[in-house]
Design a protein around this motif. Sequence first.
Motif, PDB file in Angstrom:
ATOM      1  N   TYR A   2       0.785  -1.271  -0.039  1.00  0.00           N
ATOM      2  CA  TYR A   2       0.006   0.089  -0.122  1.00  0.00           C
ATOM      3  C   TYR A   2       0.981   1.180   0.034  1.00  0.00           C
ATOM      4  CZ  TYR A   2      -4.831  -1.383   1.087  1.00  0.00           C
ATOM      5  OH  TYR A   2      -5.999  -1.909   1.146  1.00  0.00           O
ATOM      6  N   GLN A  30      -6.451  -2.313 -13.151  1.00  0.00           N
ATOM      7  CA  GLN A  30      -7.348  -1.218 -13.372  1.00  0.00           C
ATOM      8  C   GLN A  30      -8.069  -1.265 -14.778  1.00  0.00           C
ATOM      9  OE1 GLN A  30      -6.001   2.761 -12.784  1.00  0.00           O
ATOM     10  NE2 GLN A  30      -3.968   2.284 -13.547  1.00  0.00           N
ATOM     11  N   ASN A  91      -6.355  -2.511  -5.959  1.00  0.00           N
ATOM     12  CA  ASN A  91      -7.738  -1.745  -5.634  1.00  0.00           C
ATOM     13  C   ASN A  91      -8.392  -0.829  -6.260  1.00  0.00           C
ATOM     14  OD1 ASN A  91      -5.831   0.029  -4.844  1.00  0.00           O
ATOM     15  ND2 ASN A  91      -6.557   0.297  -2.652  1.00  0.00           N
ATOM     16  N   ARG A  92      -8.015  -0.887  -7.552  1.00  0.00           N
ATOM     17  CA  ARG A  92      -8.664   0.018  -8.744  1.00  0.00           C
ATOM     18  C   ARG A  92      -9.312  -0.728  -9.779  1.00  0.00           C
ATOM     19  NH1 ARG A  92      -7.104   5.690  -9.599  1.00  0.00           N
ATOM     20  NH2 ARG A  92      -5.509   6.412  -7.783  1.00  0.00           N
ATOM     21  N   LYS A  95     -14.753  -5.472  -9.167  1.00  0.00           N
ATOM     22  CA  LYS A  95     -15.115  -6.593  -8.189  1.00  0.00           C
ATOM     23  C   LYS A  95     -15.149  -7.480  -8.878  1.00  0.00           C
ATOM     24  CE  LYS A  95     -16.937  -4.309  -4.248  1.00  0.00           C
ATOM     25  NZ  LYS A  95     -15.952  -4.424  -3.186  1.00  0.00           N
ATOM     26  N   LEU A  98     -11.599  -8.671  -9.656  1.00  0.00           N
ATOM     27  CA  LEU A  98     -10.894  -9.341  -8.345  1.00  0.00           C
ATOM     28  C   LEU A  98     -11.533 -10.577  -7.994  1.00  0.00           C
ATOM     29  CD1 LEU A  98     -11.173  -5.924  -6.133  1.00  0.00           C
ATOM     30  CD2 LEU A  98      -9.013  -7.065  -7.127  1.00  0.00           C
ATOM     31  N   GLY A 125      -1.531  -1.401  -4.589  1.00  0.00           N
ATOM     32  CA  GLY A 125      -2.642  -0.479  -4.413  1.00  0.00           C
ATOM     33  C   GLY A 125      -2.459   1.074  -3.572  1.00  0.00           C
ATOM     34  N   VAL A 133     -10.146   4.657  -4.478  1.00  0.00           N
ATOM     35  CA  VAL A 133     -10.141   3.373  -4.767  1.00  0.00           C
ATOM     36  C   VAL A 133     -11.416   2.257  -4.205  1.00  0.00           C
ATOM     37  CG1 VAL A 133      -7.705   3.315  -4.934  1.00  0.00           C
ATOM     38  CG2 VAL A 133      -8.686   2.791  -2.568  1.00  0.00           C
ATOM     39  N   ASP A 135     -12.582  -0.764  -1.659  1.00  0.00           N
ATOM     40  CA  ASP A 135     -12.270  -1.234  -0.595  1.00  0.00           C
ATOM     41  C   ASP A 135     -11.802  -2.674  -0.854  1.00  0.00           C
ATOM     42  OD1 ASP A 135     -12.692   0.833   1.221  1.00  0.00           O
ATOM     43  OD2 ASP A 135     -14.953   0.260   1.769  1.00  0.00           O
ATOM     44  N   PHE A 136     -10.906  -3.156  -0.429  1.00  0.00           N
ATOM     45  CA  PHE A 136     -10.557  -4.703  -0.472  1.00  0.00           C
ATOM     46  C   PHE A 136     -11.339  -5.468   0.043  1.00  0.00           C
ATOM     47  CE2 PHE A 136      -5.591  -3.953  -1.526  1.00  0.00           C
ATOM     48  CZ  PHE A 136      -5.842  -4.385  -2.577  1.00  0.00           C
ATOM     49  N   ALA A 141      -7.651  -9.707   0.333  1.00  0.00           N
ATOM     50  CA  ALA A 141      -6.598  -8.992   1.298  1.00  0.00           C
ATOM     51  C   ALA A 141      -5.818 -10.029   2.261  1.00  0.00           C
ATOM     52  CB  ALA A 141      -7.200  -8.039   2.069  1.00  0.00           C
TER      53      ALA A 141
END
Length: 182
Positions: A2, A30, A91-92, A95, A98, A125, A133, A135-136, A141
């Motif tokens: 981070y 992203q 984190n961009r 979902k 991810l 991220g 951004v 949230d993870f 995470a």
Amino acid sequence: IYGAPGIGKTQIVGQAAVELGVPVLKMDLQFMNPEDFLGIPSTHEIRPVNVEGGTLKDSGAGFTRTNPPRILPQDNGPEGKGGIIFMDEMNRANKIVLGSIMQFVQEGRIGEYQLPDKWVIVAAGNRPEEAEVADFDFALADRFSIKNYLPEIATWAEWARKNEKILPELVSFLNFNKDLFH
């Protein structure tokens, strides 16, 4: 990893790879869609097969297979050292992307593809207070050891003086305006 935008997270991973003598495969999440990571599915027919005592009839059924990206390594490389898969801007990512990388991060698998054992996955991220951004998800995470990178001006200035791409005037300016350094 981070950290604030532009503090050198990508360069840290690149420098570590150079020092280890391994390649880096960068994936900028992203800009990815799920199919960029999982691959585009293809369908295959199941043909009739001869078995002892007769033929298994063709029921018209088939199966679907994913085709992971060709960029993913097939082995540990010529020296067997492996490398780093760097998932930048994690984190961009949306979902759905991810969600599609969860099995890969957790088990090193995408469908039938298995990441060779000497490769590691590193992600980066931005902190929510410094960039827009998402949230993870805690499940994702939890698959990482999270490091919050907070550079110090003195350490950065020493590095920047050695780097011929950083203007000496910028280093001096930031040394005198530490509140603008993040």
